[in-house]
Motif scaffolding. Structure first.
Motif, PDB file in Angstrom:
ATOM      1  N   ASN A 111      -5.663   2.458   4.834  1.00 21.44           N
ATOM      2  CA  ASN A 111      -5.646   2.595   6.490  1.00 21.44           C
ATOM      3  C   ASN A 111      -7.194   1.588   7.072  1.00 21.44           C
ATOM      4  O   ASN A 111      -7.316   1.057   6.445  1.00 21.44           O
ATOM      5  CB  ASN A 111      -6.829   4.201   5.775  1.00 21.44           C
ATOM      6  N   SER A 112      -6.509   1.646   8.481  1.00 20.10           N
ATOM      7  CA  SER A 112      -7.138   0.912   8.939  1.00 20.10           C
ATOM      8  C   SER A 112      -7.692  -0.799   9.352  1.00 20.10           C
ATOM      9  O   SER A 112      -9.064  -0.965   8.858  1.00 20.10           O
ATOM     10  CB  SER A 112      -8.358   2.133   9.847  1.00 20.10           C
ATOM     11  N   GLY A 122      -5.846  -2.266  12.057  1.00 20.76           N
ATOM     12  CA  GLY A 122      -5.890  -0.652  12.881  1.00 20.76           C
ATOM     13  C   GLY A 122      -4.787  -0.093  11.996  1.00 20.76           C
ATOM     14  O   GLY A 122      -4.884   1.358  12.339  1.00 20.76           O
ATOM     15  N   ASN A 123      -4.024  -0.949  11.775  1.00 22.40           N
ATOM     16  CA  ASN A 123      -2.289   0.174  11.215  1.00 22.40           C
ATOM     17  C   ASN A 123      -3.020   0.436   9.847  1.00 22.40           C
ATOM     18  O   ASN A 123      -4.316   0.020   8.587  1.00 22.40           O
ATOM     19  CB  ASN A 123      -1.148  -0.715  10.446  1.00 22.40           C
ATOM     20  N   ASP A 124      -2.138   1.306   9.058  1.00 25.74           N
ATOM     21  CA  ASP A 124      -2.145   1.434   7.935  1.00 25.74           C
ATOM     22  C   ASP A 124      -0.829   1.710   6.553  1.00 25.74           C
ATOM     23  O   ASP A 124       0.346   1.700   7.163  1.00 25.74           O
ATOM     24  CB  ASP A 124      -1.846   3.389   7.941  1.00 25.74           C
ATOM     25  N   GLU A 137      -7.883  -4.113   8.627  1.00 20.26           N
ATOM     26  CA  GLU A 137      -9.148  -5.361   9.087  1.00 20.26           C
ATOM     27  C   GLU A 137      -8.509  -6.437   8.851  1.00 20.26           C
ATOM     28  O   GLU A 137      -8.121  -6.790   7.788  1.00 20.26           O
ATOM     29  CB  GLU A 137     -11.082  -4.829   8.842  1.00 20.26           C
ATOM     30  N   ARG A 151     -11.824   2.804   2.869  1.00 26.98           N
ATOM     31  CA  ARG A 151     -11.024   2.764   3.653  1.00 26.98           C
ATOM     32  C   ARG A 151      -8.877   2.511   2.487  1.00 26.98           C
ATOM     33  O   ARG A 151      -7.664   2.879   2.775  1.00 26.98           O
ATOM     34  CB  ARG A 151      -9.912   1.577   4.366  1.00 26.98           C
TER      35      ARG A 151
END
Lengths: 113, 114
Positions: free
Chosen positions: A79-80, A16-18, A82, A63
Motif C-alpha cells: 500500500n501507499s 502512493g499507489n497500491d 514510496e 504497508r
C-alpha cells in the motif's frame, strides 16, 4: 517447468499507489519467503510463511501485507508505495524450515516514480 | 549483518583459471551454509551447501571449504568459464534450528575475462 514463478516481472508505478506481486511454486514445498534486493544487491528477508502461517516478519512496514491463500501461493500487497520501495523482490520456497536450500523465483523489479 | 553503503566486491578471473570466493560469518553456532549464484536478471540459484560437521564438500567443478575456527567459508570454482560470471552469495540460517530466516552475505561479483 517453472518451479517458482512471479508476476509481474516488471512493475512501474507512482508514489502512493497500491500494487500486488504474485508468487506460485509447484514444488510441493510448505515454506515460502519474500526477499527484497536493493540496488547494491543486498538480499534481505522480509517474510516467511510455513503452511500458510506467518512465521517471520522482519520489521517490514505494515504497508507490506503478505497473503498465503494456500501452500503453493504467497502474494505480496504493498500500500501507499514510496520511492524507497523501489527494488527487486524475490519469492522463494523450501521444504521445511532452516537447513534446506531455497528455490528462488525470477524476481519482480519494482520502480516507484 | 547488514551491508549498508558498501560496493559489491568484484573478483576478476581469467577464463580457465580457478576462482576463490570468500565469506566470513559471525555466528559461531551456525551449522549449515549455502552458496548461491545469481546471474544478471535472475533469482539466486543453489550451488552447494555444507553442514558444520564437514570441512569440505565437492560438487561439479565447485568445492566449498569451511573453517569453523576463523568462521570462514570459501567457494572454489575450478576452470572458471564465462558462464560462471555472476554474483555469488553465502547464506546461513539465523538463530536456532527450525528457523525460517536466512542471512545472506553481501555477495561477490565474479567477472570472467576471456
Amino acid at each position: 517447468d517453472t518451479a517458482v514463478s512471479q508476476t509481474p516481472k516488471y512493475l512501474v508505478t507512482q508514489m502512493g499507489n497500491d500494487k500486488s506481486i504474485k508468487c506460485e511454486q509447484n514444488l510441493g514445498h510448505d515454506t515460502m519467503y519474500w526477499y527484497k534486493q536493493d540496488s547494491k544487491k543486498f538480499l534481505k528477508i522480509m517474510f516467511s510463511y510455513n503452511n500458510k502461517e506467518l512465521i517471520i516478519n522482519e520489521t517490514v512496514p505494515n504497508r507490506f501485507s503478505p497473503k498465503s491463500p494456500d501452500k503453493a501461493h504467497l502474494n505480496l500487497h504493498i500500500n501507499s508505495l514510496e520511492l524507497g520501495d523501489s527494488a527487486v523482490y524475490f519469492c522463494a520456497s523450501s521444504h521445511g524450515s532452516g537447513k534446506m536450500k531455497q528455490y528462488f523465483g525470477p524476481g519482480t523489479r519494482l520502480t516507484v516514480t | 549483518g547488514e551491508s549498508v553503503g558498501l560496493h559489491l566486491p568484484t573478483l576478476s578471473v581469467q577464463e580457465g583459471d580457478n576462482s576463490i570466493i570468500n565469506c566470513a560469518y559471525s555466528n559461531s553456532a551456525s551449522d549449515y551454509f549455502i552458496w548461491y549464484k545469481q546471474e544478471s536478471g535472475k533469482g539466486p540459484q543453489f550451488i552447494i551447501d555444507i553442514r558444520s560437521n564437514m570441512d569440505k564438500r565437492q560438487g561439479q567443478r565447485v568445492t566449498v571449504l569451511l573453517n569453523k575456527t576463523v568462521k570462514h567459508l570459501s567457494l572454489q570454482i575450478a576452470a572458471t568459464q564465462p558462464g560462471d560470471s555472476a554474483v555469488y552469495f553465502c547464506a546461513e540460517p539465523a538463530g536456532s534450528s527450525g528457523t525460517y530466516k536466512y542471512i545472506f552475505g553481501t555477495g561477490t561479483r565474479l567477472k570472467v575475462l576471456a
